[in-house]
Design a protein around this motif. Structure first.
Motif, PDB file in Angstrom:
ATOM      1  N   GLY A 321       0.812  -1.211   0.000  1.00  0.00           N
ATOM      2  CA  GLY A 321       0.000   0.000   0.000  1.00  0.00           C
ATOM      3  C   GLY A 321       0.844   1.258   0.000  1.00  0.00           C
ATOM      4  O   GLY A 321       2.072   1.215  -0.147  1.00  0.00           O
ATOM      5  N   HIS A 340      -0.847  -5.024  -3.549  1.00  0.00           N
ATOM      6  CA  HIS A 340      -2.122  -5.347  -2.908  1.00  0.00           C
ATOM      7  C   HIS A 340      -3.220  -4.460  -3.487  1.00  0.00           C
ATOM      8  O   HIS A 340      -2.967  -3.337  -3.931  1.00  0.00           O
ATOM      9  CB  HIS A 340      -1.997  -5.123  -1.399  1.00  0.00           C
ATOM     10  CG  HIS A 340      -3.112  -5.718  -0.593  1.00  0.00           C
ATOM     11  ND1 HIS A 340      -4.379  -5.174  -0.560  1.00  0.00           N
ATOM     12  CD2 HIS A 340      -3.153  -6.805   0.227  1.00  0.00           C
ATOM     13  CE1 HIS A 340      -5.147  -5.898   0.240  1.00  0.00           C
ATOM     14  NE2 HIS A 340      -4.431  -6.895   0.730  1.00  0.00           N
ATOM     15  N   ASN A 342      -5.211  -2.767  -1.951  1.00  0.00           N
ATOM     16  CA  ASN A 342      -5.274  -1.507  -1.205  1.00  0.00           C
ATOM     17  C   ASN A 342      -4.617  -0.369  -1.974  1.00  0.00           C
ATOM     18  O   ASN A 342      -5.068   0.778  -1.916  1.00  0.00           O
ATOM     19  CB  ASN A 342      -4.576  -1.657   0.152  1.00  0.00           C
ATOM     20  CG  ASN A 342      -5.374  -2.497   1.124  1.00  0.00           C
ATOM     21  OD1 ASN A 342      -6.574  -2.700   0.934  1.00  0.00           O
ATOM     22  ND2 ASN A 342      -4.723  -2.987   2.160  1.00  0.00           N
ATOM     23  N   GLU A 345      -6.887   1.302  -4.353  1.00  0.00           N
ATOM     24  CA  GLU A 345      -7.860   2.186  -3.723  1.00  0.00           C
ATOM     25  C   GLU A 345      -7.221   3.501  -3.282  1.00  0.00           C
ATOM     26  O   GLU A 345      -7.887   4.538  -3.231  1.00  0.00           O
ATOM     27  CB  GLU A 345      -8.487   1.488  -2.516  1.00  0.00           C
ATOM     28  CG  GLU A 345      -9.257   0.220  -2.873  1.00  0.00           C
ATOM     29  CD  GLU A 345      -9.771  -0.512  -1.651  1.00  0.00           C
ATOM     30  OE1 GLU A 345      -9.583   0.013  -0.526  1.00  0.00           O
ATOM     31  OE2 GLU A 345     -10.355  -1.595  -1.806  1.00  0.00           O
ATOM     32  N   GLU A 346      -5.936   3.463  -2.962  1.00  0.00           N
ATOM     33  CA  GLU A 346      -5.264   4.639  -2.408  1.00  0.00           C
ATOM     34  C   GLU A 346      -4.653   5.542  -3.474  1.00  0.00           C
ATOM     35  O   GLU A 346      -4.413   6.729  -3.225  1.00  0.00           O
ATOM     36  CB  GLU A 346      -4.159   4.182  -1.446  1.00  0.00           C
ATOM     37  CG  GLU A 346      -4.688   3.432  -0.230  1.00  0.00           C
ATOM     38  CD  GLU A 346      -3.628   2.576   0.449  1.00  0.00           C
ATOM     39  OE1 GLU A 346      -3.911   2.053   1.538  1.00  0.00           O
ATOM     40  OE2 GLU A 346      -2.527   2.421  -0.125  1.00  0.00           O
ATOM     41  N   ASP A 438      -5.164 -11.445   4.860  1.00  0.00           N
ATOM     42  CA  ASP A 438      -4.124 -10.435   5.033  1.00  0.00           C
ATOM     43  C   ASP A 438      -3.312 -10.707   6.296  1.00  0.00           C
ATOM     44  O   ASP A 438      -3.767 -11.408   7.209  1.00  0.00           O
ATOM     45  CB  ASP A 438      -4.739  -9.037   5.100  1.00  0.00           C
ATOM     46  CG  ASP A 438      -5.248  -8.569   3.750  1.00  0.00           C
ATOM     47  OD1 ASP A 438      -4.702  -9.022   2.723  1.00  0.00           O
ATOM     48  OD2 ASP A 438      -6.191  -7.752   3.713  1.00  0.00           O
TER      49      ASP A 438
END
Length: 451
Positions: A321, A340, A342, A345-346, A438
């Motif tokens: 991330g 990942h 994540n 999304e970030e 995770d």
């Protein structure tokens, strides 16, 4: 399909990964730490040391009550707000009017407000440092280089001031090797040049090389602008402040080169030169200009006229991330082999792409394959490096490329650590614990062991 749905569709489910890769046995992981001898400056002394560094600069030609522009960048420098506040207080005590300007090229989405927000994320706010912050992307052309006629630009607020002082950490650069790399000179040339100056520099670096360009333009800026010196910072292996020094204009480049040699000696590195898999919990611009320090991972996505480091040799990198402070800038994600979900999304692609275009680093923002879970990331990485034995595979998990004090290590690496004076075993290897696929264990630098 909206943006979030589109991003989600790019992440491959764990079930699909495991079906494709078969039964891939995962290694057990223990916890090790690197043994370093460091001599950090006490936190309560940071402000005073910063004040002394600024006070040592030649200020006789600055008029009483004159404005002093203090350049501050976007990197996650330890004690940054304390250092800046110490410089501000000393400047005010001496009768000057200091202000801070962001010296960070195109970072913060190449907007004045975005760069102000980046400073705030680093703790550099007007209330924290005690002076005004003037954030603008406007630049002034201050000259052109002699041989190539390249325009030299600088932050308009800084150019209008009576004196300029960059405040920056000196360290190895991620994209090139030179007598000066990341530090005061680069901040003057690229950081103070804002988006336009950074773009000019990176465009010309293709033929000229940053190692040659930065010293030449630094000398020109020292000659044409009221740069009264800089405040240089060195950090040790634990990311603690170990030196704060005023560097005057006379001998500026020579002294920065000496500080760079020291920075190389004390920079944190991975304790193993060969790895099968490296897991990084996060990457970001506050960690490194390339998100992951290329000197640590041995991969250089820019690499124009620059060879990649010979070591370390890492077969696969899995990144989990982004840091919060990076504001979605995923520059350098192209150095990873898997990421990942994540990270999807970030990421803020406009911010990331602006940075990549400015730095001419398109390889660095290529999106690696994304997986839904950490278990899928490990399986994907390990299943693409040949036949592996969980007892001999070399897997390391780190918080990021800046925080390398404590590391999760596979059994083979733990056994090596037992025989080395520079490593200490804190926890014996045990099966990896997952929650919903995770990692259930905290990032290694957040483990509760006493130093």
């Amino acid at each position: 399909m909206d943006a979030n749905s589109a991003r989600s569709s790019l992440a491959v489910p764990e079930e699909s990964i495991r079906k494709a890769c078969g039964d891939t046995p995962l290694p057990e992981l223990g916890l090790i730490e690197q043994v370093w001898e460091t001599d950090p400056i006490a936190r309560e002394a940071i402000g005073e040391r910063a004040a002394d560094a600024f006070g040592s600069l030649p200020l006789d030609d600055v008029p009483e009550g004159g404005e002093i522009a203090l350049g501050v960048g976007s990197r996650g420098i330890a004690n940054l707000s304390r250092i800046v506040a110490g410089v501000v207080a000393e400047a005010q005590d001496l009768g000057y009017e200091p202000f801070v300007f962001p010296a960070m090229g195109s970072h913060g989405g190449a907007t004045g407000e975005g760069q102000r927000e980046m400073l705030a994320e680093l703790g550099v706010t007007e209330s924290a440092i005690g002076c005004e912050i003037r954030s603008s992307m406007e630049v002034t052309e201050v000259g052109r280089t002699a041989d190539r006629d390249v325009p030299v630009v600088a932050d308009a607020n800084a150019v209008a001031a009576d004196a300029i002082v960059p405040i920056n950490r000196v360290k190895p650069h991620t994209d090139f090797d030179g007598t000066v790399e990341s530090g005061l000179s680069k901040m003057l040339v690229i950081g103070m040049g804002k988006q336009r100056g950074a773009k000019i520099a990176h465009d010309w670096a293709v033929d000229w090389s940053l190692r040659n360009m930065i010293p030449e333009i630094t000398e020109q800026l020292l000659a044409e602008l009221p740069v009264v010196g800089g405040v240089a910072i060195l950090e040790d292996q634990r990311d603690d402040t170990t030196l704060i020094e005023g560097v005057p204009p006379e001998g500026f480049l020579d002294r920065e080169a000496e500080l760079l040699e020291t920075a190389y000696d004390i920079m944190p590195t991975l304790p193993f030169s060969e790895l099968d898999v490296l897991v990084l919990d996060r990457q970001g611009k506050d960690i490194s200009g390339q998100g992951m320090d290329t000197n640590v991972i041995g991969r250089r996505p820019f690499a124009i006229q620059e060879p990649e480091p010979d070591l370390p040799d890492i077969k696969r990198i899995y990144t989990r991330g982004l840091t919060g402070t990076t504001h979605g800038n995923a520059m350098g994600m192209g150095s990873a082999d898997f990421v990942h979900a994540n990270l999807l999304e970030e990421i803020e692609m406009p911010t990331t792409l602006i940075n990549a275009l400015t730095a001419s680093t398109t390889r660095g923002v290529r999106l690696p394959p994304a997986v839904e879970t950490d278990r899928a990331g490990l399986v994907a990485a390990m299943s693409t490096i040949g036949i592996v034995d969980p007892t001999t595979v070399r897997v390391l998990r780190a918080a990021d490329t800046m925080h390398l004090h404590r590391l999760y290590a596979s059994t083979a690496l733990v056994e090596e650590a037992r025989d080395r004076d520079d490593l200490r075993v804190l926890e014996e290897p045990s099966p990896i614990r997952f929650e919903a696929g995770d990692f259930a264990t905290p990032s290694p630098h957040e483990t509760g062991h006493d130093d």
